[in-house]
Write an enzyme that holds these catalytic residues in place. Structure first.
Site, PDB file in Angstrom:
ATOM      1  N   CYS A  58       0.795  -1.230   0.000  1.00 27.70           N
ATOM      2  CA  CYS A  58       0.000   0.000   0.000  1.00 27.70           C
ATOM      3  C   CYS A  58       0.827   1.280   0.000  1.00 27.70           C
ATOM      4  CB  CYS A  58      -0.933  -0.002   1.206  1.00 27.70           C
ATOM      5  SG  CYS A  58      -2.098  -1.381   1.221  1.00 27.70           S
ATOM      6  N   HIS A 109      -3.337   6.586   3.150  1.00 28.29           N
ATOM      7  CA  HIS A 109      -2.219   5.815   3.720  1.00 28.29           C
ATOM      8  C   HIS A 109      -0.917   6.618   3.650  1.00 28.29           C
ATOM      9  CE1 HIS A 109      -1.182   1.389   4.748  1.00 28.29           C
ATOM     10  NE2 HIS A 109      -0.544   2.251   5.535  1.00 28.29           N
TER      11      HIS A 109
END
Length: 493
Positions: A58, A109
């Site tokens: 991610c 993120h």
């Protein structure tokens, strides 16, 4: 009454999903999954068949999207939380400076968690983030209850206290599946679209917009709404490929790594995980259709360039591996679609592109479409010429990598051949992706393919020359050097 003048620059919609394999489109002939809305984008737009995440997890994948840089430059070559995002040029900031109204809905993120990274506004749902879930050593501003907008909405709309793990399913449990336990409208996938459509209502109509709708699913937990799970739960699932190079005895014992899991899993549990994973993708597809309809209802569909992709894939049992971070196709290859509904940019509708592309190409593509100068720091290339049917000079290959403990790896691929080097052991693999797209036959020991292996190895030696880990000094690959998830020039927390 004087009508509001439309902006003369295209609106930009970036749709990303988390952990969707590159082969999970029915337009690509997948034997089970159904994706009618994404298929329509492929048939009316441009489908990139060889798109890769150079760092398939991610955080580093999103660094490539935000900065347009290679991993060597953005410095994130593995997964590590709490490293500040202080890049000079990021995609939303460049668009905001050029007059775009910028908005992100869903997963960012980044760090700090509320870092806008140039967006005017972020409505945030990163999913279950371990570092801001801990009850100790976490500042109030970093605690999940302050950071997660979806969770606050969920508690309010459900009418009683709700948390992300109430179903008992962990965010990285790639083999555990069960239906979503609340109303479908409360699912995070639906929420992301609801918030995105609401942005269309409240945007500044005098400006073009950049909207990034960033879904958390099909990243685990595998929790599709019941109706979608029912579509797949009784179907016969395709058996995951298992290469002739796999250590079957080790797979029987398994290795529950926090990065990637290795275990032989068969029968009902595997089938349920596959069913739930495909169900989440079909659920996403329906909600993407809902978002496209929202664009149409607000009168902006034909003025909007749409780019769809994933940050990385999901191994889902390929070669007995699950999750991501490894260089195999299930982990590193991603779906990639470019669609211009109003035919404003001269894209060749209904075509496919076989050139190898990667996530760092997103930033220059969107900036060129917007007529915004591309910063010198950007190392990706605009995909518009390829999508317009031109034949520009193009990269010969993609270099990918990821720290993963003893499985820390590097790969080189041109979309037809893939060379893999495991940096801790020195093990090499070579696959003919044209004849063997599931990477079942390792050709690295074949005398017939020795020259090909050496050519790809030479490319990796050049890519890694003078890297701080000491992987290469320009003449050979050096195994056993300590892998670092974050390179020194961006610092470590």
């Amino acid at each position: 009454m004087k009508m509001q003048k439309k902006p003369n620059k295209p609106n930009l919609l970036l749709i990303t999903v988390d952990q969707m394999r590159g082969d999970c489109l029915s337009a690509l002939g997948h034997p089970v999954v159904e994706t009618p809305n994404l298929d329509a984008l492929a048939h009316r737009g441009v489908l990139f068949r060889n798109a890769y995440s150079a760092t398939p997890s991610c955080i580093p994948a999103r660094a490539a999207i935000f900065t347009g840089m290679s991993q060597r430059s953005h410095g994130r070559v593995g997964y590590q939380d709490r490293v500040p995002w202080t890049y000079e040029h990021m995609l939303p900031e460049e668009l905001a400076k050029a007059g775009y109204h910028t908005q992100c809905v869903g997963k960012m993120h980044v760090y700090p968690t509320r870092n806008l990274c140039g967006f005017h506004n972020v409505v945030l749902h990163d999913g279950y983030m371990h570092y801001n879930r801990y009850k100790h050593g976490v500042a109030a501003a970093e605690h999940f209850d302050a950071c997660d907008d979806y969770l606050r909405d969920l508690k309010r709309q459900a009418g009683f206290d709700q948390d992300l793990l109430d179903s008992g399913m962990d965010c990285n449990a790639s083999t555990v599946a069960r239906p979503w336990h609340l109303a479908e409208s409360l699912h995070p996938t639906n929420w992301a679209v609801t918030e995105s459509i609401d942005f269309l209502r409240r945007r500044d109509p005098s400006k073009p917009f950049f909207l990034w709708t960033s879904f958390v699913r099909p990243h685990p937990p595998f929790d599709p709404p019941q109706v979608y799970f029912d579509m797949y739960k009784d179907l016969e699932m395709p058996a995951p490929p298992v290469g002739d190079w796999v250590d079957e005895e080790s797979a029987m014992h398994g290795d529950p790594s926090p990065v990637t899991a290795f275990r032989k899993l068969e029968g009902r549990r595997l089938s349920r995980a596959q069913a739930a994973y495909y169900a989440l993708i079909t659920h996403l597809d329906d909600q993407i259709g809902r978002l496209l309809n929202g664009l149409n209802e607000h009168g902006v569909l034909n003025d909007t360039l749409i780019l769809f992709t994933s940050d990385h894939g999901e191994l889902m049992g390929d070669h007995h591996y699950f999750r991501k971070s490894l260089p195999y196709e299930g982990s590193a290859k991603v779906p990639f679609l470019l669609y211009d509904p109003g035919a404003n940019l001269g894209l060749q509708r209904g075509t496919t592109v076989d050139r190898v592309v990667e996530l760092r190409d997103i930033m220059p593509t969107l900036l060129e479409a917007a007529g915004v100068p591309i910063p010198e720091s950007v190392e990706g290339a605009s995909l518009l010429p390829l999508a317009q049917g031109q034949a520009p000079a193009w990269r010969e290959y993609v270099h990918g990598e990821h720290t993963a403990g003893p499985l820390s790896n590097h790969y080189i691929t041109d979309g037809r051949t893939k060379y893999i080097w495991f940096s801790q052991t020195g093990r090499e693999q070579l696959f003919d992706l044209t004849a063997d797209p599931q990477e079942c036959a390792d050709l690295s020991g074949s005398a017939e393919h020795a020259s090909l292996r050496e050519a790809f190895r030479a490319r990796l030696i050049e890519e890694l020359q003078d890297r701080e880990e000491g992987y290469s000094h320009g003449t050979e690959l050096i195994a056993g050097r300590t892998p670092r998830p974050v390179l020194a020039h961006i610092g470590q927390h």
